[in-house]
Design a protein around this motif. Structure first.
Motif, mmCIF file in Angstrom:
data_model
loop_
_atom_site.group_PDB
_atom_site.id
_atom_site.type_symbol
_atom_site.label_atom_id
_atom_site.label_comp_id
_atom_site.label_asym_id
_atom_site.label_seq_id
_atom_site.Cartn_x
_atom_site.Cartn_y
_atom_site.Cartn_z
ATOM 1 N N LYS A 174 8.690 -6.629 3.288
ATOM 2 C CA LYS A 174 7.959 -6.846 2.039
ATOM 3 C C LYS A 174 8.052 -8.305 1.588
ATOM 4 O O LYS A 174 7.035 -8.986 1.483
ATOM 5 N N ASP A 175 9.226 -8.768 1.303
ATOM 6 C CA ASP A 175 9.408 -10.143 0.830
ATOM 7 C C ASP A 175 9.975 -11.067 1.904
ATOM 8 O O ASP A 175 9.870 -12.282 1.799
ATOM 9 N N LYS A 176 10.571 -10.479 2.943
ATOM 10 C CA LYS A 176 11.301 -11.283 3.915
ATOM 11 C C LYS A 176 11.339 -10.544 5.245
ATOM 12 O O LYS A 176 11.457 -9.324 5.289
ATOM 13 N N VAL A 177 11.201 -11.301 6.340
ATOM 14 C CA VAL A 177 11.398 -10.727 7.677
ATOM 15 C C VAL A 177 12.770 -11.155 8.172
ATOM 16 O O VAL A 177 13.218 -12.275 7.905
ATOM 17 N N ARG A 178 13.422 -10.248 8.924
ATOM 18 C CA ARG A 178 14.810 -10.506 9.329
ATOM 19 C C ARG A 178 15.012 -10.491 10.844
ATOM 20 O O ARG A 178 16.127 -10.685 11.302
ATOM 21 N N HIS A 179 13.973 -10.206 11.603
ATOM 22 C CA HIS A 179 14.071 -10.374 13.062
ATOM 23 C C HIS A 179 12.667 -10.404 13.645
ATOM 24 O O HIS A 179 11.712 -9.865 13.063
ATOM 25 N N VAL A 180 12.533 -11.064 14.769
ATOM 26 C CA VAL A 180 11.253 -11.067 15.470
ATOM 27 C C VAL A 180 10.905 -9.628 15.833
ATOM 28 O O VAL A 180 11.740 -8.872 16.341
ATOM 29 N N GLY A 181 9.675 -9.248 15.533
ATOM 30 C CA GLY A 181 9.230 -7.897 15.845
ATOM 31 C C GLY A 181 9.275 -6.943 14.676
ATOM 32 O O GLY A 181 8.806 -5.803 14.796
ATOM 33 N N GLU A 182 9.823 -7.363 13.534
ATOM 34 C CA GLU A 182 9.851 -6.468 12.384
ATOM 35 C C GLU A 182 8.417 -6.222 11.895
ATOM 36 O O GLU A 182 7.637 -7.159 11.740
ATOM 37 N N PRO A 183 8.033 -4.962 11.637
ATOM 38 C CA PRO A 183 6.645 -4.675 11.244
ATOM 39 C C PRO A 183 6.302 -5.267 9.875
ATOM 40 O O PRO A 183 7.105 -5.214 8.939
ATOM 41 N N ILE A 184 5.088 -5.789 9.780
ATOM 42 C CA ILE A 184 4.579 -6.346 8.526
ATOM 43 C C ILE A 184 3.346 -5.571 8.053
ATOM 44 O O ILE A 184 3.173 -5.337 6.861
ATOM 45 N N ASP A 186 0.812 -1.215 0.000
ATOM 46 C CA ASP A 186 0.000 0.000 0.000
ATOM 47 C C ASP A 186 0.846 1.266 0.000
ATOM 48 O O ASP A 186 0.353 2.335 -0.372
ATOM 49 N N LEU A 187 2.075 1.170 0.419
ATOM 50 C CA LEU A 187 2.922 2.359 0.502
ATOM 51 C C LEU A 187 3.402 2.831 -0.860
ATOM 52 O O LEU A 187 3.788 3.994 -1.017
ATOM 53 N N GLY A 188 3.427 1.958 -1.837
ATOM 54 C CA GLY A 188 3.893 2.339 -3.161
ATOM 55 C C GLY A 188 5.330 2.827 -3.134
ATOM 56 O O GLY A 188 6.201 2.222 -2.495
ATOM 57 N N ASP A 189 5.582 3.968 -3.785
ATOM 58 C CA ASP A 189 6.943 4.509 -3.843
ATOM 59 C C ASP A 189 7.410 5.066 -2.505
ATOM 60 O O ASP A 189 8.598 5.367 -2.339
ATOM 61 N N TYR A 190 6.491 5.238 -1.564
ATOM 62 C CA TYR A 190 6.885 5.714 -0.229
ATOM 63 C C TYR A 190 7.698 4.658 0.506
ATOM 64 O O TYR A 190 8.437 4.976 1.432
#
Length: 778
Positions: free
Chosen positions: A103-113, A71-75
């Motif tokens: 977006k495609d991958k999470v890299r730590h617990v707690g990263e916002p999705i 939803d953020l697009g270019d932002y």
């Protein structure tokens, strides 16, 4: 002028507001039509995102909007690199910064999705459970490789576009360590470990954003230590004029470094969402989020050695260490570079060979936290000196004294490159008197010669520790301030730094009071509001008093000159014949010929008539200050501790701090800063440790499980100061914000080791704990 407040222990101006509940914090902000936000965060440390279904959440009653990276697009853009790496030849740096949403991958617990905005926080939290995310779980990289294994292929890549998990590598040298080692009588080599921790501020993070479409104005309340930088960055991201964006950092319940991080995902998406919805949005971090969403600090493994002559003189030091930088590196090399440089401490080290490797892991981001890596270097240096003293049969205080940089050697060039891109240079110092005063206050000779033998004969395990440290403070680039005498006679001071409990409203007022001759209670200080002062870098690295304080001093001096010039014209006398005191300017010796400063301010802003060309209205001035480099503070901590042999619990019997931060603005506030630093240092040394399992799950992410020291654990302290003024600023001051925290780890290790008095026992890691001590001694 008889008024003199600089150096006086004046009670804090801000305390009545804080104690009566009148101070504004971010969560106190209430706006009509406020909506509330909650973030869906990754439950996994490392996984690919195959799909996100938000349809059910959007249908829940009370939900206003749901947003993901799509939803953020270019932002949607990675965050900025806040501190570029210094130009050290041969260095490697892989820039990978955090993103608003995974977006495609999470890299730590707690990263916002995803983000849910609803009529209440309760509804927003419930709607998070409606969002379905399909993950492909990947192996988690939790522990950085050992130094010997760095060339081995990784089990998993944190960032797929890299061929390893190396975030950076920096090798610095001065002199020739190999030659020094060949000439040494003794070489001490050990492996040291300093573990992961969190700041755990009393107030968690929070953001409130209010977009007023008709006015074209975005107002943001943010728990940030750098409101001006946040304003500039968000204006650029959102395509707004900087004058359209106002960032307010109100009272903040503890910053400690993690709140200087920019830009947290929440700081990026909450203002964007407020503009999309044209309604105010509030997000307040809960404590569970704080443990995984706010940045962490520490976790380093060092393999180090020290070469010495038989009389205890350091010939050289060699160090190789691994730094866990977490999933991203927005702060560049700040923390490991601080460790590398601060290891040299207050000692003359003619030969130094240091290389660090920063590693990406699937843990939260690591950024500066009170001390910002200095603890690690000091721990290695002080423990090596303890081991060397034992090997050479020298007194632990004497081996330190023999290696002090002499007072006539300043400015002292350490030669290696520091975080300001220039060789690390100490501006001033005199370390012998600091050590002498600390030894006297702790009763060093009496304890070793009389008390310790007597208590040990009674079966008590008591020990003493004494350690030294250096604190780089007051770095640039600059700060500014505006000082204005108002028609009421009150004085307004505005600066771009924020405040998180440092006593700025009092210490800054004291600086102004001495220049313009008013009581500190008649001075109103405004910090952290970009509409009140446009420029500034922020509050970090013990720089507020040094940099902003000197800017305020220069602006106040300009106002003083205006007061004298205008009053001299009014009285038709020379400026040297005037005195300013207690809010009044008068002719010396003729108190009846006087004007209140408020009256003079009105006269300086005439509403009719002509003025001379070049005349500036009002009694107001703006000025800036930028130091050529950081000012170097230093000190000694000493402690007597008793260890219960059955439980391995400790009791601190006496704690001493002697500190040199140059000229002292307010001793009362300075003592409070040191008290707070020592409290956090004690937590880092003996209580606090974040525990992760092999899947990257934080096992003690609550205040029930993460052990913080309480008032019962923090001892009464005996504090003293020596004064070596800094030549780098007119006020001669140095910072003190991190001094209490930096040396506590090696102090505890040395004192507990001395108390247990067991052959072969060496405490080479922190935090310690009763369990660790039990395991080491049984």
């Amino acid at each position: 002028m008889t008024t003199r407040t600089f150096g006086s222990p004046i009670k804090r101006n801000e305390d009545p507001r804080l104690l009566t509940g009148q101070a504004l914090f971010v969560d106190d902000v209430e706006i009509h039509g406020m909506s509330h936000a909650a973030f869906l965060r990754s439950p996994h440390a490392h996984a690919r995102i195959l799909s996100i279904d938000t349809s059910a959440a959007k249908q829940r009653e009370g939900v206003i909007a749901v947003y993901t990276a799509h939803d953020l697009g270019d932002y949607w853009q990675p965050g900025p690199l806040l501190v570029p790496p210094p130009p050290v030849a041969g260095s490697v740096f892989n820039q990978r910064t955090q993103v608003p949403f995974a977006k495609d991958k999470v890299r730590h617990v707690g990263e916002p999705i995803a983000l849910v905005i609803a009529a209440s926080r309760y509804i927003a939290e419930d709607a998070l459970a409606d969002i379905v995310v399909d993950f492909d779980i990947l192996p988690a990289v939790i522990e950085p490789k050992a130094i010997a294994d760095l060339d081995q292929p990784p089990v998993s890549l944190v960032h797929d576009d890299l061929d390893s998990n190396v975030a950076a590598r920096v090798h610095q040298r001065k002199g020739d360590y190999a030659s020094a080692k060949a000439k040494a009588d003794v070489v001490i080599r050990r492996k040291f470990y300093y573990d992961h921790g969190t700041a755990a501020p009393m107030e968690t993070r929070g953001v409130v954003a209010h977009w007023e479409a008709r006015a074209g104005k975005l107002t943001i309340w943010d728990t940030t230590q750098a409101p001006v930088v946040i304003r500039n960055g968000l204006a650029a991201m959102l395509g707004l004029n900087e004058r359209q964006v106002r960032v307010i950092a109100p009272f903040i319940g503890g910053g400690f470094g993690p709140k200087i991080m920019m830009f947290y995902p929440e700081e990026v998406v909450i203002p964007w969402a407020a503009m999309q919805l044209n309604r105010p949005v509030k997000w307040i971090e809960d404590r569970n989020e704080n443990f995984v969403a706010m940045t962490h600090e520490r976790a380093q493994t060092h393999e180090a050695e020290m070469a010495l002559s038989k009389d205890g003189k350091i010939l050289g030091i060699w160090d190789r260490f691994i730094h866990d930088t977490g999933a991203y590196d927005p702060y560049g090399l700040t923390v490991p570079l601080n460790s590398q440089c601060t290891l040299l401490s207050i000692y003359h080290v003619p030969n130094y060979d240091s290389e660090f490797t920063a590693m990406f892991t699937n843990k939260p981001i690591v950024t500066p936290y009170r001390g910002a890596g200095r603890q690690h270097g000091i721990f290695v240096m002080e423990r090596l000196l303890d081991l060397a003293a034992r090997e050479l049969g020298l007194d632990r205080a004497e081996i330190r004294r023999r290696n002090f940089i002499p007072p006539d050697a300043f400015p002292y060039n350490n030669e290696i490159i520091y975080q300001d891109f220039a060789p690390l240079e100490y501006d001033s110092g005199n370390y012998g008197p600091i050590l002498d005063k600390a030894l006297a206050l702790i009763g060093y000779e009496q304890f070793i010669g009389e008390e310790q033998p007597r208590l040990r004969a009674q079966g008590k395990q008591v020990g003493l520790g004494v350690v030294c440290y250096v604190e780089g403070t007051g770095i640039g680039p600059y700060e500014g301030a505006r000082v204005q005498v108002q028609s009421s006679g009150r004085v307004n001071v505005a600066t771009g730094v924020g405040t998180q409990g440092q006593g700025h409203f009092t210490s800054f007022a004291q600086i102004v009071a001495d220049q313009v001759g008013v009581d500190v209670r008649q001075i109103d200080v405004v910090t952290g509001d970009t509409d009140q002062f446009y420029w500034g870098a922020g509050t970090f690295a013990s720089r507020g008093a040094v940099v902003a304080g000197n800017a305020i001093n220069e602006a106040a001096k300009d106002v003083r000159r205006k007061i004298l010039r205008n009053a001299a014209q009014h009285f038709e006398c020379a400026e040297d014949d005037l005195d300013i005191d207690n809010g009044v300017v008068s002719i010396k010796g003729v108190p009846s010929r006087s004007l209140k400063l408020g009256q003079l301010a009105q006269m300086a802003n005439p509403m009719r008539g002509a003025v001379k060309p070049g005349t500036e209205p009002g009694l107001e001035a703006t000025n800036y200050f930028g130091p050529p480099r950081g000012a170097t503070a230093s000190g000694v901590h000493a402690m007597i501790v008793e260890v219960d042999p059955e439980t391995m619990m400790i009791e601190v019997k006496k704690y001493v701090v002697v500190h040199d931060c140059g000229e002292v603005i307010n001793p009362l506030i300075l003592d409070g800063q040191i008290h707070g630093g020592v409290a956090q240092g004690i937590g880092n040394a003996f209580y606090e440790e974040l525990k992760f399992d092999e899947n990257g799950q934080l096992l003690n992410g609550s205040l029930m499980d993460y052990l913080l020291p309480t008032a019962l654990d923090v001892p009464r302290m005996d504090l003293a100061h020596t004064v070596t003024p800094s030549p780098l600023n007119p006020l001669g001051i140095k910072g003190a914000g991190e001094a209490g925290a930096i040396p506590v780890g090696p102090l505890f290790a040395q004192a507990i080791e001395d108390a247990l008095n067991l052959p072969g026992l060496e405490l080479l890691e922190v935090p310690l704990s009763p369990l660790k001590l039990w395991e080491m001694t049984t």
